[in-house]
Design a protein around this motif. Structure first.
Motif, PDB file in Angstrom:
ATOM      1  N   ALA A 315       0.816  -1.242  -0.164  1.00 51.57           N
ATOM      2  CA  ALA A 315       0.049   0.134  -0.138  1.00 51.57           C
ATOM      3  C   ALA A 315       0.855   1.244  -0.063  1.00 51.57           C
ATOM      4  N   LYS A 317       3.785   1.536  -1.281  1.00 52.65           N
ATOM      5  CA  LYS A 317       4.149   1.980  -2.678  1.00 52.65           C
ATOM      6  C   LYS A 317       3.170   2.407  -3.540  1.00 52.65           C
ATOM      7  N   GLN A 318       2.004   2.556  -3.266  1.00 53.76           N
ATOM      8  CA  GLN A 318       0.932   3.442  -4.093  1.00 53.76           C
ATOM      9  C   GLN A 318       0.494   4.395  -3.297  1.00 53.76           C
ATOM     10  N   LYS A 319       1.265   4.996  -2.452  1.00 49.81           N
ATOM     11  CA  LYS A 319       1.286   6.397  -1.685  1.00 49.81           C
ATOM     12  C   LYS A 319      -0.090   6.211  -1.024  1.00 49.81           C
ATOM     13  N   HIS A 347      -9.716   4.424  -3.234  1.00 49.71           N
ATOM     14  CA  HIS A 347      -8.758   3.857  -3.576  1.00 49.71           C
ATOM     15  C   HIS A 347      -8.301   2.704  -2.857  1.00 49.71           C
ATOM     16  N   PHE A 351      -7.734  -1.563  -3.650  1.00 53.74           N
ATOM     17  CA  PHE A 351      -6.414  -2.049  -3.556  1.00 53.74           C
ATOM     18  C   PHE A 351      -6.656  -3.181  -2.654  1.00 53.74           C
ATOM     19  N   ARG A 354      -7.872  -6.186  -4.785  1.00 57.72           N
ATOM     20  CA  ARG A 354      -6.566  -6.734  -5.577  1.00 57.72           C
ATOM     21  C   ARG A 354      -6.028  -7.713  -4.811  1.00 57.72           C
TER      22      ARG A 354
END
Length: 361
Positions: A315, A317-319, A347, A351, A354
Motif C-alpha cells: 500500500a 508503494k501506492q502512496k 482507492h 487495493f 486486488r
C-alpha cells in the motif's frame, strides 16, 4: 494536488488542502504585514482577531452554549488526564471512569493521584473489542463525573451515543471532535487534541462549563487551572499561535463544506465503504464488534501477520501511508478523519480487493 499521498496515519492526520495552501502563504507574509503568522505578537490586534474568529467558528459549528468557555491550551490531550481531576476531583471524592482502551487507562492512572476512581466497566479482558451497553455498568452514587473516551484510535471503537445519567459527563474527544453533532450541553467538560480533526499538533481545545471553573482547590498551580486560562481568554501566557491559526483555517473549511452535518454524512460514507469490504468475506476481519465500530479508525486483520506486513508495504508503494496497526492490536488500521477524502477510501477498497485476489490465504 494530485501528488499528495493518502495519509491513513492515526495522528497527526491529514489536513484540508485549502487550509494548508493558505497557511503556506501566511507563514511568509500574513495579510501584507511583512511578517509571517509565526512571527506575530500574540497580543497584536491581528492575532487577537484570529483567536476570536477561531473560537467563534468553533462555537458556531458545534453549537456550544454561551455558558461554556473555549480554551486553547498546550501540553496535548495527555495533560488533560491530570488537569481534569486536579480541577474537578476534590480530595475525598470519587470519579467514575469507563476503561475502553489505552487512553482511558492512562487517564485513570493519573486521576488516582488526586482522588478515588471507580471503574464500573473495563473492556480489557476482551482486548477492548467493544464499548459498554447501558446495562453493563452502574455509576456509583456520589461520583463527581463520569469520564469516557468517545473514540478509541487504537482499537477502532466509538460511542454511537453517550451514557444517559444524572452524573456530569467528561469526555476525551481527541479523535472524533467535529466529526459529528454532539449534545455539548450534556457534558461538563470536553477536551480534544487538535492533531486528528482540527489542525496540527500543539494545541488542545477544552470546552468547559462556566460553573466548574471555581471548583479548583487553592493548591492547584496557576497554569494548571482552567479558570486561569478562561479569565485571560487563553492568553495568560503565549499560546501556540500557529496551531490556533491553523485550527481556524480548518474550521473555515468545515463551514465551507456545509458544516458538521455535511462532514458527518461524508464520514459515514467513508466508514461504510471500508466496513462493507471487510464484511464481504473472511479475508479481512475487523477488530471491533460491529455495534462499537469507529467511523474514524478502522482496525482490521488479514489471515496472517506476514500478509499484513506485505499489505502495508504494498500500500505504501501506492502512496497509501500509515496503514500499520498499533502494536497492541497488530494488523492494519485506516484512520479516515474529517479531511481524509472519499477518493482515498475508494482507492484503499480497490487495493484491498486486488490484494485479496493476488495473495490468497
Amino acid at each position: 494536488m494530485t501528488d499528495r499521498a493518502f495519509n491513513f496515519n492515526a495522528g497527526p492526520g491529514t489536513l484540508p488542502v485549502p487550509a494548508l495552501q493558505q497557511a503556506a502563504r501566511d507563514i511568509l507574509d500574513y495579510q501584507g504585514l511583512g511578517l509571517g503568522i509565526m512571527e506575530m505578537s500574540h497580543r497584536s490586534k491581528e492575532f487577537m482577531a484570529i483567536a476570536e474568529q477561531t473560537e467563534s467558528l468553533f462555537r458556531e459549528l458545534l453549537g456550544i452554549p454561551n455558558n461554556y468557555r473555549i480554551l486553547f491550551l498546550q501540553g496535548g490531550a495527555s495533560s488533560q488526564f491530570f488537569m481534569v481531576p486536579m480541577n474537578l476531583l476534590a480530595p475525598g471524592t470519587t470519579a467514575c471512569y469507563l476503561n475502553t482502551g489505552t487512553w482511558s487507562a492512562k487517564a485513570i492512572k493519573e486521576a488516582r493521584r488526586f482522588g478515588t476512581v471507580d471503574v464500573p466497566f473495563s473492556g480489557e479482558a476482551d482486548n477492548f473489542r467493544r464499548l459498554p451497553e447501558p446495562t453493563d455498568y452502574t455509576v456509583a452514587h456520589g461520583c463527581q463525573y463520569l469520564y469516557l473516551v468517545s473514540n478509541n484510535t487504537i482499537f477502532g471503537t466509538q460511542f454511537s451515543s453517550f451514557p444517559e445519567t444524572d452524573v456530569m459527563l467528561v469526555a476525551d474527544m481527541s479523535s472524533d471532535i467535529l466529526s459529528r453533532r454532539i449534545p455539548v450541553e450534556r457534558f461538563g467538560l470536553i477536551f480534544a487534541g487538535a492533531q486528528k480533526n482540527l489542525g496540527p499538533a500543539g494545541v488542545t481545545i477544552v470546552i468547559v462549563r462556566d460553573d466548574l471553573l471555581d471548583r479548583v482547590a487553592d493548591s492547584v498551580p496557576t497554569m494548571l487551572r482552567y479558570k486561569t486560562h478562561a479569565d485571560k481568554q487563553s492568553m495568560y501566557n503565549t499560546p501556540p499561535c500557529f496551531a490556533v491559526y491553523l485550527v481556524g483555517e480548518v474550521l473555515k473549511w468545515v463551514k465551507a463544506q456545509g458544516g458538521v452535518e455535511a462532514i458527518e454524512q461524508r464520514n459515514e460514507e467513508k466508514a461504510r465503504l471500508i466496513y462493507e469490504m471487510i464484511d464481504s468475506g473472511d479475508y479481512y476481519r475487523g477488530h471491533a464488534e460491529p455495534s462499537s465500530r469507529s467511523r474514524m479508525n478502522v482496525a482490521f486483520n488479514l489471515p496472517t501477520a506476514e500478509l499484513e506486513a506485505k499489505f502495508v508495504a504494498a500500500a505504501a508503494k501506492q502512496k497509501m501511508i500509515g496503514l500499520k496497526g498499533h502494536r497492541s492490536v497488530g494488523g492494519c488500521r485506516a484512520s479516515i478523519y474529517n479531511a481524509f477524502p472519499v477518493e482515498g477510501v475508494r482507492h484503499l477498497v480497490a487495493f484491498m480487493q486486488r490484494f485479496e485476489r493476488e495473495n490468497p490465504a
